[in-house]
Motif scaffolding. Sequence first.
Motif, PDB file in Angstrom:
ATOM      1  N   UNK A  64       0.849  -1.191   0.000  1.00  0.00           N
ATOM      2  CA  UNK A  64       0.000   0.000   0.000  1.00  0.00           C
ATOM      3  C   UNK A  64       0.888   1.246   0.000  1.00  0.00           C
ATOM      4  N   UNK A  65       0.693   2.181  -0.924  1.00  0.00           N
ATOM      5  CA  UNK A  65       1.502   3.405  -0.935  1.00  0.00           C
ATOM      6  C   UNK A  65       1.280   4.227   0.326  1.00  0.00           C
ATOM      7  N   UNK A  66       2.374   4.759   0.858  1.00  0.00           N
ATOM      8  CA  UNK A  66       2.316   5.643   2.014  1.00  0.00           C
ATOM      9  C   UNK A  66       2.607   7.057   1.521  1.00  0.00           C
ATOM     10  N   UNK A  67       1.674   7.970   1.758  1.00  0.00           N
ATOM     11  CA  UNK A  67       1.824   9.345   1.295  1.00  0.00           C
ATOM     12  C   UNK A  67       1.819  10.278   2.503  1.00  0.00           C
ATOM     13  N   UNK A  68       2.951  10.890   2.776  1.00  0.00           N
ATOM     14  CA  UNK A  68       3.041  11.897   3.821  1.00  0.00           C
ATOM     15  C   UNK A  68       2.637  13.243   3.218  1.00  0.00           C
ATOM     16  N   UNK A  69       1.646  13.875   3.830  1.00  0.00           N
ATOM     17  CA  UNK A  69       1.248  15.228   3.410  1.00  0.00           C
ATOM     18  C   UNK A  69       1.477  16.135   4.602  1.00  0.00           C
ATOM     19  N   UNK A  70       2.355  17.098   4.429  1.00  0.00           N
ATOM     20  CA  UNK A  70       2.855  17.835   5.581  1.00  0.00           C
ATOM     21  C   UNK A  70       2.822  19.339   5.367  1.00  0.00           C
ATOM     22  N   UNK A  71       2.577  20.059   6.443  1.00  0.00           N
ATOM     23  CA  UNK A  71       2.591  21.510   6.395  1.00  0.00           C
ATOM     24  C   UNK A  71       3.982  22.017   6.019  1.00  0.00           C
ATOM     25  N   UNK A  72       4.028  23.120   5.262  1.00  0.00           N
ATOM     26  CA  UNK A  72       5.324  23.693   4.902  1.00  0.00           C
ATOM     27  C   UNK A  72       5.778  24.761   5.894  1.00  0.00           C
ATOM     28  N   UNK A 109       6.062  12.131  -0.375  1.00  0.00           N
ATOM     29  CA  UNK A 109       6.007  13.253   0.548  1.00  0.00           C
ATOM     30  C   UNK A 109       5.563  14.492  -0.204  1.00  0.00           C
ATOM     31  N   UNK A 110       4.478  15.104   0.260  1.00  0.00           N
ATOM     32  CA  UNK A 110       3.914  16.298  -0.370  1.00  0.00           C
ATOM     33  C   UNK A 110       3.797  17.395   0.686  1.00  0.00           C
ATOM     34  N   UNK A 111       4.239  18.602   0.335  1.00  0.00           N
ATOM     35  CA  UNK A 111       4.079  19.742   1.224  1.00  0.00           C
ATOM     36  C   UNK A 111       2.791  20.483   0.889  1.00  0.00           C
ATOM     37  N   UNK A 112       2.098  20.929   1.935  1.00  0.00           N
ATOM     38  CA  UNK A 112       0.830  21.650   1.747  1.00  0.00           C
ATOM     39  C   UNK A 112       0.907  23.007   2.441  1.00  0.00           C
ATOM     40  N   UNK A 113       0.221  24.006   1.887  1.00  0.00           N
ATOM     41  CA  UNK A 113       0.266  25.336   2.492  1.00  0.00           C
ATOM     42  C   UNK A 113      -0.839  25.602   3.512  1.00  0.00           C
ATOM     43  N   UNK A 114      -1.910  24.802   3.473  1.00  0.00           N
ATOM     44  CA  UNK A 114      -3.056  25.026   4.352  1.00  0.00           C
ATOM     45  C   UNK A 114      -3.447  23.719   5.049  1.00  0.00           C
ATOM     46  N   UNK A 115      -4.623  23.719   5.689  1.00  0.00           N
ATOM     47  CA  UNK A 115      -5.045  22.570   6.479  1.00  0.00           C
ATOM     48  C   UNK A 115      -5.242  21.309   5.648  1.00  0.00           C
ATOM     49  N   UNK A 116      -5.904  21.435   4.508  1.00  0.00           N
ATOM     50  CA  UNK A 116      -6.276  20.254   3.733  1.00  0.00           C
ATOM     51  C   UNK A 116      -5.108  19.683   2.944  1.00  0.00           C
ATOM     52  N   UNK A 117      -5.045  18.364   2.897  1.00  0.00           N
ATOM     53  CA  UNK A 117      -4.024  17.689   2.096  1.00  0.00           C
ATOM     54  C   UNK A 117      -4.248  17.889   0.607  1.00  0.00           C
TER      55      UNK A 117
END
Length: 226
Positions: A64-72, A109-117
């Motif tokens: 199963x792919x693991x995707x980290x979505x994290x605040x910048x 790993x994806x960086x996000x600027x706001x609350x939602x992924x």
Amino acid sequence: MTRKARTTKPRQRLSAGKRSDTALLIIDVINDLDFPGGEKVLPWALRMVERLGPFAARMRRAGVPIIYVNDNFGYWRSNFRDTYAHCTRQGSRGRNIARALKPEPDDYFILKPKHSAFFATSLVPLLEHLGTRKLILAGLATNLCIFFSAHDAHMHEYQLTVLSDCCAAESDDDHDLALSQLQRFLHVRVCRSDEVRLGAKRRRVSAKRSRATKHAPRKKAAPSAS
């Protein structure tokens, strides 16, 4: 071509990623917890690590792919290495959590600027690339980034599961209220990590077919479907 150029080994490329109908989103666990209320999140987050770490390992073994979505954290020139270094620096409140849940090389790993992924990120194209329609959500905080991400995932018509023991908030009340709202209005499946079963239905169907083939009389056996 110089001798140095001839002897230099090419950099190993990571896997492009196998297609999977299910993915695990781990949200904002690489976190310094340096915000009002972060000290209240810390003890709950430490308990979360005890469940989320082994669960993520099980998902990796299952493919199963693991995707980290994290605040910048407002650093628009940052990347994952910068974010991880920032959150694991000496004195960071969230240091032990970030170190315990550090992504593996084949994780995303994806960086996000706001609350939602989903807001202003590349998450949807990645999920389309992977062929994913089912999402398992975990991370911080249950009533903020998990909550907002689940709402956007619902708008994109993904099938959702939120792991109650792999999320954390400032209090039990905040945590429980968010989960109840997701269940009531979005019909999100809320369960513990040890209740997640992958491929169980497929195995049961295969077993039934196997038994039916074994016991069916040869002369009356129905032709297989194409």
